[in-house]
Motif scaffolding. Structure first.
Motif, PDB file in Angstrom:
ATOM      1  N   PRO A 102      -4.561   1.582  -2.846  1.00  0.00           N
ATOM      2  CA  PRO A 102      -3.191   1.382  -1.365  1.00  0.00           C
ATOM      3  C   PRO A 102      -2.356   2.537  -2.246  1.00  0.00           C
ATOM      4  O   PRO A 102      -1.605   2.981  -2.780  1.00  0.00           O
ATOM      5  CB  PRO A 102      -2.914   0.127  -1.542  1.00  0.00           C
ATOM      6  CG  PRO A 102      -3.635  -0.507  -2.810  1.00  0.00           C
ATOM      7  CD  PRO A 102      -3.697   0.133  -3.794  1.00  0.00           C
ATOM      8  N   ALA A 103      -1.590   2.262  -0.672  1.00  0.00           N
ATOM      9  CA  ALA A 103       0.030   3.043  -0.197  1.00  0.00           C
ATOM     10  C   ALA A 103       1.018   1.590  -0.228  1.00  0.00           C
ATOM     11  O   ALA A 103       0.286   1.087  -0.016  1.00  0.00           O
ATOM     12  CB  ALA A 103      -0.090   3.930   0.775  1.00  0.00           C
ATOM     13  N   PRO A 105       2.781  -0.648   2.146  1.00  0.00           N
ATOM     14  CA  PRO A 105       2.893  -1.177   3.120  1.00  0.00           C
ATOM     15  C   PRO A 105       4.625  -0.530   4.037  1.00  0.00           C
ATOM     16  O   PRO A 105       5.550  -0.953   3.285  1.00  0.00           O
ATOM     17  CB  PRO A 105       2.303  -2.335   3.417  1.00  0.00           C
ATOM     18  CG  PRO A 105       2.909  -2.890   2.206  1.00  0.00           C
ATOM     19  CD  PRO A 105       2.503  -1.531   1.324  1.00  0.00           C
ATOM     20  N   MET A 106       4.804   0.263   4.876  1.00  0.00           N
ATOM     21  CA  MET A 106       5.889   0.823   4.781  1.00  0.00           C
ATOM     22  C   MET A 106       6.074   0.353   6.478  1.00  0.00           C
ATOM     23  O   MET A 106       5.423   0.923   7.542  1.00  0.00           O
ATOM     24  CB  MET A 106       6.121   2.649   5.208  1.00  0.00           C
ATOM     25  CG  MET A 106       5.827   3.278   3.330  1.00  0.00           C
ATOM     26  SD  MET A 106       7.492   2.421   2.738  1.00  0.00           S
ATOM     27  CE  MET A 106       8.798   3.368   3.762  1.00  0.00           C
ATOM     28  N   ILE A 143       0.858   4.383  -9.987  1.00  0.00           N
ATOM     29  CA  ILE A 143       1.796   3.017  -8.720  1.00  0.00           C
ATOM     30  C   ILE A 143       2.963   3.642  -8.625  1.00  0.00           C
ATOM     31  O   ILE A 143       4.024   3.143  -7.639  1.00  0.00           O
ATOM     32  CB  ILE A 143       1.457   1.611  -9.176  1.00  0.00           C
ATOM     33  CG1 ILE A 143       0.097   1.582  -8.703  1.00  0.00           C
ATOM     34  CG2 ILE A 143       2.653   0.910  -8.371  1.00  0.00           C
ATOM     35  CD1 ILE A 143      -0.820   1.905  -7.620  1.00  0.00           C
ATOM     36  N   TYR A 173       7.920  -2.123  -7.873  1.00  0.00           N
ATOM     37  CA  TYR A 173       6.488  -1.466  -8.647  1.00  0.00           C
ATOM     38  C   TYR A 173       6.207  -3.890  -8.094  1.00  0.00           C
ATOM     39  O   TYR A 173       5.142  -3.746  -7.935  1.00  0.00           O
ATOM     40  CB  TYR A 173       6.742  -1.614 -10.012  1.00  0.00           C
ATOM     41  CG  TYR A 173       5.136  -1.569 -11.517  1.00  0.00           C
ATOM     42  CD1 TYR A 173       4.567  -0.071 -10.911  1.00  0.00           C
ATOM     43  CD2 TYR A 173       5.181  -2.688 -11.976  1.00  0.00           C
ATOM     44  CE1 TYR A 173       3.559  -0.631 -11.279  1.00  0.00           C
ATOM     45  CE2 TYR A 173       4.078  -2.529 -12.204  1.00  0.00           C
ATOM     46  CZ  TYR A 173       3.362  -1.573 -12.471  1.00  0.00           C
ATOM     47  OH  TYR A 173       2.256  -1.277 -13.232  1.00  0.00           O
ATOM     48  N   PHE A 176       4.532  -4.201  -5.273  1.00  0.00           N
ATOM     49  CA  PHE A 176       3.161  -3.399  -4.964  1.00  0.00           C
ATOM     50  C   PHE A 176       2.279  -4.463  -6.241  1.00  0.00           C
ATOM     51  O   PHE A 176       0.689  -4.252  -5.268  1.00  0.00           O
ATOM     52  CB  PHE A 176       2.707  -2.263  -6.068  1.00  0.00           C
ATOM     53  CG  PHE A 176       2.752  -1.283  -5.460  1.00  0.00           C
ATOM     54  CD1 PHE A 176       1.484  -1.265  -4.295  1.00  0.00           C
ATOM     55  CD2 PHE A 176       3.060  -0.195  -5.094  1.00  0.00           C
ATOM     56  CE1 PHE A 176       0.844  -0.068  -4.509  1.00  0.00           C
ATOM     57  CE2 PHE A 176       2.326   1.480  -4.117  1.00  0.00           C
ATOM     58  CZ  PHE A 176       1.051   0.969  -3.820  1.00  0.00           C
ATOM     59  N   VAL A 177       2.110  -5.056  -7.750  1.00  0.00           N
ATOM     60  CA  VAL A 177       1.181  -5.989  -7.656  1.00  0.00           C
ATOM     61  C   VAL A 177       0.928  -6.570  -6.782  1.00  0.00           C
ATOM     62  O   VAL A 177      -0.190  -7.317  -6.797  1.00  0.00           O
ATOM     63  CB  VAL A 177       1.645  -6.682  -9.041  1.00  0.00           C
ATOM     64  CG1 VAL A 177       0.420  -7.685  -9.795  1.00  0.00           C
ATOM     65  CG2 VAL A 177       1.424  -5.232  -9.646  1.00  0.00           C
ATOM     66  N   ALA A 178       2.045  -8.002  -6.330  1.00  0.00           N
ATOM     67  CA  ALA A 178       1.518  -8.762  -4.908  1.00  0.00           C
ATOM     68  C   ALA A 178       0.717  -8.156  -4.172  1.00  0.00           C
ATOM     69  O   ALA A 178       0.257  -9.035  -3.871  1.00  0.00           O
ATOM     70  CB  ALA A 178       3.179  -9.507  -4.837  1.00  0.00           C
ATOM     71  N   PHE A 179       1.123  -7.211  -3.158  1.00  0.00           N
ATOM     72  CA  PHE A 179       0.472  -7.217  -2.176  1.00  0.00           C
ATOM     73  C   PHE A 179      -1.242  -6.649  -2.814  1.00  0.00           C
ATOM     74  O   PHE A 179      -1.524  -6.342  -2.131  1.00  0.00           O
ATOM     75  CB  PHE A 179       1.482  -5.760  -1.394  1.00  0.00           C
ATOM     76  CG  PHE A 179       2.821  -6.348  -0.979  1.00  0.00           C
ATOM     77  CD1 PHE A 179       2.825  -7.235  -0.851  1.00  0.00           C
ATOM     78  CD2 PHE A 179       3.295  -5.580  -1.169  1.00  0.00           C
ATOM     79  CE1 PHE A 179       4.361  -8.231  -0.031  1.00  0.00           C
ATOM     80  CE2 PHE A 179       4.756  -5.833  -0.033  1.00  0.00           C
ATOM     81  CZ  PHE A 179       5.093  -6.898   0.269  1.00  0.00           C
ATOM     82  N   SER A 180      -1.352  -5.883  -3.832  1.00  0.00           N
ATOM     83  CA  SER A 180      -2.301  -5.008  -4.439  1.00  0.00           C
ATOM     84  C   SER A 180      -3.468  -6.238  -4.898  1.00  0.00           C
ATOM     85  O   SER A 180      -4.881  -5.702  -4.766  1.00  0.00           O
ATOM     86  CB  SER A 180      -2.391  -3.753  -4.574  1.00  0.00           C
ATOM     87  OG  SER A 180      -1.644  -4.225  -5.948  1.00  0.00           O
ATOM     88  N   HIS A 181      -3.405  -7.173  -5.736  1.00  0.00           N
ATOM     89  CA  HIS A 181      -3.633  -7.555  -6.649  1.00  0.00           C
ATOM     90  C   HIS A 181      -4.541  -8.652  -6.307  1.00  0.00           C
ATOM     91  O   HIS A 181      -4.008  -9.054  -5.298  1.00  0.00           O
ATOM     92  CB  HIS A 181      -3.122  -7.789  -7.912  1.00  0.00           C
ATOM     93  CG  HIS A 181      -3.333  -7.449  -8.573  1.00  0.00           C
ATOM     94  ND1 HIS A 181      -2.852  -7.328 -10.375  1.00  0.00           N
ATOM     95  CD2 HIS A 181      -3.472  -6.044  -8.896  1.00  0.00           C
ATOM     96  CE1 HIS A 181      -3.097  -6.739 -11.000  1.00  0.00           C
ATOM     97  NE2 HIS A 181      -2.664  -5.195 -10.186  1.00  0.00           N
ATOM     98  N   PHE A 182      -5.831  -9.349  -6.404  1.00  0.00           N
ATOM     99  CA  PHE A 182      -6.652  -9.953  -5.537  1.00  0.00           C
ATOM    100  C   PHE A 182      -8.068 -10.866  -6.839  1.00  0.00           C
ATOM    101  O   PHE A 182      -8.684 -11.419  -6.025  1.00  0.00           O
ATOM    102  CB  PHE A 182      -7.733  -9.289  -4.747  1.00  0.00           C
ATOM    103  CG  PHE A 182      -8.850  -8.724  -5.021  1.00  0.00           C
ATOM    104  CD1 PHE A 182      -7.360  -7.476  -5.862  1.00  0.00           C
ATOM    105  CD2 PHE A 182      -9.539  -8.491  -5.532  1.00  0.00           C
ATOM    106  CE1 PHE A 182      -8.504  -6.460  -5.907  1.00  0.00           C
ATOM    107  CE2 PHE A 182     -10.347  -7.586  -6.465  1.00  0.00           C
ATOM    108  CZ  PHE A 182     -10.501  -6.430  -6.138  1.00  0.00           C
TER     109      PHE A 182
ATOM    110  N   VAL B  98       1.546  -9.444   3.040  1.00  0.00           N
ATOM    111  CA  VAL B  98       0.621  -8.439   3.542  1.00  0.00           C
ATOM    112  C   VAL B  98       0.043  -8.336   2.199  1.00  0.00           C
ATOM    113  O   VAL B  98       0.282  -8.638   1.253  1.00  0.00           O
ATOM    114  CB  VAL B  98       1.107  -7.474   4.323  1.00  0.00           C
ATOM    115  CG1 VAL B  98       2.150  -6.691   3.050  1.00  0.00           C
ATOM    116  CG2 VAL B  98       0.719  -6.209   4.378  1.00  0.00           C
ATOM    117  N   VAL B 100      -3.156  -5.645   0.229  1.00  0.00           N
ATOM    118  CA  VAL B 100      -3.680  -4.189   0.821  1.00  0.00           C
ATOM    119  C   VAL B 100      -4.040  -3.393  -0.238  1.00  0.00           C
ATOM    120  O   VAL B 100      -4.806  -3.793  -1.207  1.00  0.00           O
ATOM    121  CB  VAL B 100      -2.045  -3.025   0.443  1.00  0.00           C
ATOM    122  CG1 VAL B 100      -1.666  -3.191   1.889  1.00  0.00           C
ATOM    123  CG2 VAL B 100      -1.239  -3.429  -0.299  1.00  0.00           C
TER     124      VAL B 100
END
Lengths: 183, 183
Positions: A102-103, A105-106, A143, A173, A176-182, B98, B100
């Motif tokens: 994903p990008a 989030p901006m 990333i 960075y 980014f990991v925190a926002f996208s890992h699941f 958030v 993503v």
């Protein structure tokens, strides 16, 4: 080695001047895809990786589906293909696998000019720093490319990049990991 | 409890009939955002979560940036907001954070009809199965929603869902992890 977006004949001329590059990547654009197709196809046979946006991938292949388009581009030469989707992230293709990113989030985008070039710089910079071109490193490079592009659009010209610190890059960075890992 | 996309007055009427729901989620659409705005805003004050697509989020808030739009929607009531972006994935907002998520990469899409409803079903189904509504479970629920939607578009009507097995769902979830993790 990164052959930035210039006339594919010149890209080949630049390539000829480098002895044994470890990895050759290139960029291109609609102007060359339309006007210098033969040279561009020749260049594609000489590179390991291409970074292009979704519109360019579709234009180059006449294929709207990006998974299919990437396969067609890989058949033209580069074993790895990065397709940038702007605010929607990026895709990395290679070795029968795909990486979907994903990008970042901006909320505020001052000027998107140069985001693609900054992505390429961040991507190549990570590979150069790690001195590796394996699949895992390349995923992280996507990333880092996204992270660098996300900074660049926060201000005009290269103004944000001039003020940027390694600490800020590392922090984003990790965000980014925190926002996208699941999993 | 999931209040699927019907007239917000009817959604409130359905809600009134359920005693102490653990979590109330709703969907809506352009038709109600435009024609039943007052009722919809009243409903939003009564739900914990809303699932809507990017066009609906922008229409509801008159805000093109999805991060800002999600904040505005949260101020209307739901503490959590899921914004679906179709082939570009989904965003989950809540508690100052958030998530993503990219979409599952699809090479062949037979019919996108019902993808949004299937996403909602997969999302709610995962919460119901886990009996949890915490942030981590909800992130995974977004991925399960995406996984279910990715199956649904592989055939017309509910034909693919009729043939679908738990094993196939689990396999695609693991593929999703493999395609998207990088750290």
């Amino acid at each position: 080695m990164f052959l930035a977006n210039i006339d594919p004949d010149l890209q080949m001329e630049v390539l000829r001047q480098i002895r044994k590059p470890k990895l050759v990547a290139c960029d291109t654009m609609n102007f060359w895809i339309e006007g210098k197709r033969t040279s561009l196809l020749k260049l594609l046979g000489m590179v390991d990786l291409i970074i292009l946006n979704e519109g360019e991938a579709r234009q180059l292949t006449s294929q709207p589906n990006l998974i299919k388009a990437a396969r067609m581009i890989r058949e033209l030469g580069p074993s790895r293909v990065v397709i940038k989707k702007g605010e929607h992230g990026a895709l990395l293709f290679g070795d029968g696998s795909v990486f979907v990113a994903p990008a970042y989030p901006m909320e505020t985008i001052v000027d998107p000019t140069g985001a693609g070039d900054t992505f390429a710089g961040g991507f190549m910079g990570h590979l150069a720093k790690e001195r590796k071109t394996d699949w895992t490193t390349m995923r992280r490079a996507v990333i880092y490319g996204s992270v660098m592009a996300s900074f660049n659009v926060e201000d005009f010209s290269l103004d944000r990049m001039r003020r940027l610190t390694a600490r800020q890059i590392g922090a984003r960075y990790r965000e980014f990991v925190a926002f996208s890992h699941f999993a």
